[in-house]
Design an enzyme around this catalytic site. Structure first.
Site, PDB file in Angstrom:
ATOM      1  N   CYS A 131      44.408  39.730  44.563  1.00 48.45           N
ATOM      2  CA  CYS A 131      45.125  38.548  43.833  1.00 48.45           C
ATOM      3  C   CYS A 131      45.568  38.778  42.588  1.00 48.45           C
ATOM      4  O   CYS A 131      46.536  38.049  42.066  1.00 48.45           O
ATOM      5  CB  CYS A 131      44.095  37.521  43.958  1.00 48.45           C
ATOM      6  SG  CYS A 131      43.929  36.992  45.680  1.00 48.45           S
ATOM      7  N   CYS A 241      42.412  31.856  44.323  1.00 50.64           N
ATOM      8  CA  CYS A 241      43.180  33.152  44.294  1.00 50.64           C
ATOM      9  C   CYS A 241      43.078  33.693  43.059  1.00 50.64           C
ATOM     10  O   CYS A 241      43.421  34.942  42.556  1.00 50.64           O
ATOM     11  CB  CYS A 241      44.433  33.157  44.965  1.00 50.64           C
ATOM     12  SG  CYS A 241      45.573  32.156  43.760  1.00 50.64           S
TER      13      CYS A 241
END
Ligand code: SF4
Length: 252
Positions: A131, A241
């Site tokens: 991420c 994320c």
């Protein structure tokens, strides 16, 4: 006050403070979403603002609300290279349907991918690192030109989002950018009603049991009644994320 601070800032000065966020939350307490958006966009209360959209299950609502005020507000999409093909098709359809005139795909840096994810499988053993390179860094670079971002977060989505305010300082950003959550107090019924009232298309994966949709390797269907975001990063102690921090404190 707030708009001037954002526009006339020194490059190194924080754009906004916690007091600004508190003031904006107070100013718009009780105001409906459309009224708030018209003021923020039309009067530039948050300076230069972009929408960060996942083009996920409920993204059409925020995009439609903002396009109803100004179709030229920049819309940023993190093109991680890991999306469902259905999401990419939905993105293209919505951009066309809403006539968004400043849509931008944000890509990870190729040297990062080559150095840290040559196999494309980093998500399977280090989702935070994946991420970071596919979402967090590209968004940081893109946000350099903006003072604030609209997000589509809603309180009902998960316990980590339950107490978020409409306006907050991005705690991950030393520049004091604002995050604006116009739908934070909307519930599922309001979202559904808005889709129906404006005949907005649904993401095709919703009817297949995906109430929250991100990258394909990290998104699973959930059972009816489960936390809508429980299908994200299943099996990992990870709820966001990295572009949003769990537990960001509210400024009311
Ligand atoms: S959601 Fe999954 S595939 Fe997408 S960037 Fe994060 S770890 Fe990688």
């Amino acid at each position: 006050m707030t708009a001037l601070r954002a526009i006339d800032r020194l490059d190194t000065a924080p754009r906004f403070t916690e007091q600004d966020a508190i003031g904006l939350n107070r100013r718009f307490r009780g105001a409906d979403t459309q009224e708030m958006l018209r003021a923020v966009i039309g009067d530039r209360l948050a300076g230069d603002v972009a929408v960060v959209s996942s083009f996920g299950a409920e993204s059409a609502v925020l995009l439609h609300l903002i396009a109803s005020v100004d179709q030229s507000v920049p819309v940023l999409f993190l093109e991680t290279g890991k999306h469902f093909p259905e999401t990419l098709a939905y993105r293209d359809a919505l951009v066309g349907r809403l006539a968004l005139t400043d849509f931008r795909d944000l890509y990870p840096a190729l040297p990062d991918l080559e150095a840290r994810d040559a196999t494309g499988m980093r998500w399977s053993y280090d989702p935070d690192g994946c991420c970071e390179m596919r979402k967090v860094r590209p968004l940081e670079l893109a946000m350099a030109g903006f003072d604030a971002s609209f997000t589509g977060r809603k309180a009902f989505q998960s316990s980590t989002r339950a107490n978020l305010p409409r306006f907050e300082i991005d705690t991950a950003d030393a520049q004091g950018r604002l995050k604006i959550n116009p739908l934070i107090d909307w519930d599922g019924a309001q979202i559904a009603d808005y889709f129906a009232a404006h005949d907005l298309p649904r993401h095709p994966l919703v009817e297949r049991g995906f109430p929250s949709i991100g990258c394909s390797p990290c998104t699973h269907a959930v059972a009816p009644g489960e936390d809508p975001r429980s299908g994200r990063w299943k099996g990992w102690d990870k709820t966001e994320c990295g572009i949003h921090k769990p537990g960001e404190e509210p400024f009311l």
